[in-house]
Design an enzyme around this catalytic site. Sequence first.
Site, PDB file in Angstrom:
ATOM      1  CG  ASP A  11      -5.028   6.259   5.251  1.00 50.54           C
ATOM      2  OD1 ASP A  11      -6.256   6.281   5.577  1.00 50.54           O
ATOM      3  OD2 ASP A  11      -4.704   5.804   4.260  1.00 50.54           O
ATOM      4  CG  ASP A 130     -10.050  -1.321   2.494  1.00 54.61           C
ATOM      5  OD1 ASP A 130     -10.386  -0.352   2.288  1.00 54.61           O
ATOM      6  OD2 ASP A 130      -9.757  -1.728   3.744  1.00 54.61           O
TER       7      ASP A 130
END
Length: 259
Positions: A11, A130
Site C-alpha cells: 500500500d 473492498d
Amino acid sequence: MLSKRIIPCLDVRDGKLTKGIKFKGNVDIGDPVDAAREYYEQGADEIVFYDITASSEGRDIMIDVVRRVAETIFIPFSVGGGIRTVEDMRRVILAGAEKISVNSEAVNNPPLIGEGARAFGSQCVVLGMDVKKVVKSPKTPSGYEVVIHGGRKYTGIDALWWAKKAEELGVGEICLNSIDADGTQEGYEIELTSLIATGVRIPVIASGGAGEPEHLADVLTRGHADAALIASMVHYRTHTIPEIKSYLDAQGVKTRMQW
C-alpha cells in the site's frame, strides 16, 4: 493441485509504503521499492501495488514509483489505484505491470472491465473488491457490501452479486479485501472469502487479516482462496516468506518453493 500463491501487498501513499488497520490510521513504514526487492528475493510469487489515495483524491497513479518497482522484480506485478480509463491501464502496463487492478472506477463505470479485457486480455484485469460486513437486506442479501474510494464510500452493492457481474464483464481475477479484518492480524474473513471463491469460476485472492502462517493455511483451504495477500506480517518482519511457505508445505498446502 495448482500451487497456491503468496502475494505481498504494497500500500503506497505519497510514494511511501504505508499500513493501517481497517483502512484507517495509516503510518508510513518504508520504501516500496526496497520492500518489493526484499519480498522478490524471499520468494514471493507476485507483488501487488496499490496507490491507496489516488481514487479518493481524483488523481493519476504515481507511475514513476510503479516503474521503479517493476525494474526491481522479475515476478508478476499487479498495480491499482486511480485507474479510470483504458489509457491509464496502458500506461501502467508500459511501466512494467503485468496486471491492472480496478476497483472504484469499475463500480462507477462497469464497462471499463470489458474494455480492459478486450484491449489486454482478461488475465491482465483484476477486480479489487473492498468489502464490509453489513446486516442482510434485499439490497445486500449476502450480508456483505462493496465499499469504494479507500473504504470511504458505501455503494449499496452486494459483494457476491458484484463478483459475479464482474466475471461476466470479463475480469480474470478478484482480489477480495475484508475491511473488517484489514490490518488486524487476527485472520482472514473466511466466510466472506469462501462465499466469493465458491460463487465465481475465476481465481480469488484473499486479503485482510493475515498475522500468522496458520491464517494462510486456513483461508487457502477452508476459504477456498487461490492465493493469499500478506502485508503486516512481512512488513513488520514477524515472519518471512520462506517461513510461511515451509509451514504451508508441512500442512499439505502446495506452494512454489523457490529458495
